[in-house]
Design an enzyme around this catalytic site. Structure first.
Site, PDB file in Angstrom:
ATOM      1  N   CYS A  73       0.812  -1.222   0.000  1.00 56.89           N
ATOM      2  CA  CYS A  73       0.000   0.000   0.000  1.00 56.89           C
ATOM      3  C   CYS A  73       0.845   1.271   0.000  1.00 56.89           C
ATOM      4  O   CYS A  73       0.378   2.326  -0.410  1.00 56.89           O
ATOM      5  CB  CYS A  73      -0.937  -0.004   1.203  1.00 56.89           C
ATOM      6  SG  CYS A  73      -2.168  -1.326   1.156  1.00 56.89           S
ATOM      7  N   HIS A  82      -3.613   7.059   2.371  1.00 60.34           N
ATOM      8  CA  HIS A  82      -3.993   5.810   1.714  1.00 60.34           C
ATOM      9  C   HIS A  82      -5.444   5.511   2.041  1.00 60.34           C
ATOM     10  O   HIS A  82      -5.872   5.601   3.184  1.00 60.34           O
ATOM     11  CB  HIS A  82      -3.084   4.685   2.203  1.00 60.34           C
ATOM     12  CG  HIS A  82      -3.563   3.320   1.855  1.00 60.34           C
ATOM     13  ND1 HIS A  82      -3.945   2.963   0.574  1.00 60.34           N
ATOM     14  CD2 HIS A  82      -3.745   2.207   2.628  1.00 60.34           C
ATOM     15  CE1 HIS A  82      -4.328   1.700   0.574  1.00 60.34           C
ATOM     16  NE2 HIS A  82      -4.217   1.214   1.800  1.00 60.34           N
ATOM     17  N   ASN A  90     -10.378   0.070  -1.667  1.00 64.45           N
ATOM     18  CA  ASN A  90      -8.950   0.075  -1.385  1.00 64.45           C
ATOM     19  C   ASN A  90      -8.214  -0.648  -2.519  1.00 64.45           C
ATOM     20  O   ASN A  90      -8.360  -1.853  -2.685  1.00 64.45           O
ATOM     21  CB  ASN A  90      -8.714  -0.634  -0.039  1.00 64.45           C
ATOM     22  CG  ASN A  90      -7.258  -0.717   0.351  1.00 64.45           C
ATOM     23  OD1 ASN A  90      -6.364  -0.457  -0.447  1.00 64.45           O
ATOM     24  ND2 ASN A  90      -7.009  -1.101   1.591  1.00 64.45           N
TER      25      ASN A  90
END
Length: 309
Positions: free
Chosen positions: A96, A236, A266
């Site tokens: 990520c 994020h 996501n």
């Protein structure tokens, strides 16, 4: 892919996913569409928006955890399809946080070599999701985003403050059990062994949030700035609850948070550049603006960047 489809498959109450994550829906790549396909689309959009000649680019950095193949790397193919033949091209796997690592690397290259760099972050996580695993299947979607960095003589541009960090003590919190050198592919592997899993969702939430806050504070300090000096905050897009916690702990002022998580979920490293691209259609980024970006994910690996527009 709407929540109702996933809730029905996992036998979850209606509304459960949105209450827990803030996600309403996410997008999956089309059948037959590979990582390079969506990466090329994002790269073309960035070049078109900038009105930039691809022949001038010296390097392409592709942040992804889901390349077309384990070998060869996907970056050279993406560069070729974008007309960047002759430019360097490399894949960067940072989960990520991959986009922030790629951005830091690219900024250093631009400053040292005075050549433009195209950074693309892209993931097709739907191909690595175990759809029977509640922890992961409710979160992940597919996306790509790209940014173009070029040399500038204007002060206050590029990376102003940077902090990259890792916590290998939590290495196993998110993983794909098999397919690497530790447990190679074999005919005896069950399909779910090659899919992503989140071992402890609560631990991931706590550890990743703390890492993002710590890295953000360090990056701001290195830039000599406070949170009030930031015009845009792009964390994020893990889930809405985590983003709200980080926003609160950092003291981000209302209206500065940029989010795409509700409708796109996501997509790991792709979430920050994708959100920037999405918001660019309605939000004006002005010369002199400063952005704070932060991320953390599997590894654990994380970081934060203060970036001057």
């Amino acid at each position: 892919m709407t929540n109702s489809e996933i809730e029905e498959r996992l036998d979850l109450p209606a509304g459960w996913i949105e209450r827990r994550t803030g996600i309403r829906e996410r997008r999956y790549a089309a059948e037959g569409e590979a990582l390079s396909d969506i990466a090329v689309k994002a790269g073309r959009m960035a070049l078109a928006r900038a009105g930039f000649d691809p022949a001038r680019i010296g390097l392409l950095v592709l942040a992804t955890s889901t390349p077309d193949h384990l070998l060869p790397p996907t970056g050279p193919l993406v560069a070729h399809r974008l007309g960047l033949d002759g430019a360097g091209a490399i894949d960067m796997a940072g989960a990520c946080a991959g986009f922030l690592y790629a951005l830091a690397f690219a900024d250093g290259f631009v400053c040292a070599q005075r050549q433009p760099v195209l950074v693309i972050a892209a993931n097709i996580l739907s191909r690595r999701t175990n759809f029977s695993d509640r922890n992961s299947s409710v979160l992940f979607g597919d996306a790509a985003g790209a940014v173009l960095l070029v040399p500038s003589e204007r002060p206050g541009t590029g990376v102003l403050g940077l902090n990259l960090a890792s916590n290998g003590a939590e290495y196993g919190l998110i993983d794909i059990p098999a397919g690497g050198s530790r447990r190679p592919f074999s005919d005896a592997l069950a399909p779910e062994e090659t899919k992503m899993r989140i071992i402890d969702g609560k631990a991931v939430f706590a550890k990743a949030s703390a890492l993002m806050v710590k890295c953000s504070e360090a990056a701001l300090a290195r830039a000599g700035l406070g949170i009030s000096d930031i015009q845009h905050f792009i964390p994020h897009q893990a889930n809405a609850r985590m983003m709200a916690l980080i926003e609160r702990e950092l003291g981000v002022e209302p209206g500065k948070l940029l989010s795409s998580v509700a409708h796109y979920g996501n997509s790991s490293a792709a979430t920050i550049p994708f959100t920037l691209s999405l918001q660019a259609g309605t939000r004006e980024f002005m010369a002199g603006d400063r952005m704070l970006m932060c991320a953390a994910g599997a590894g654990l690996t994380g970081g934060a960047v203060v970036f001057g527009v």
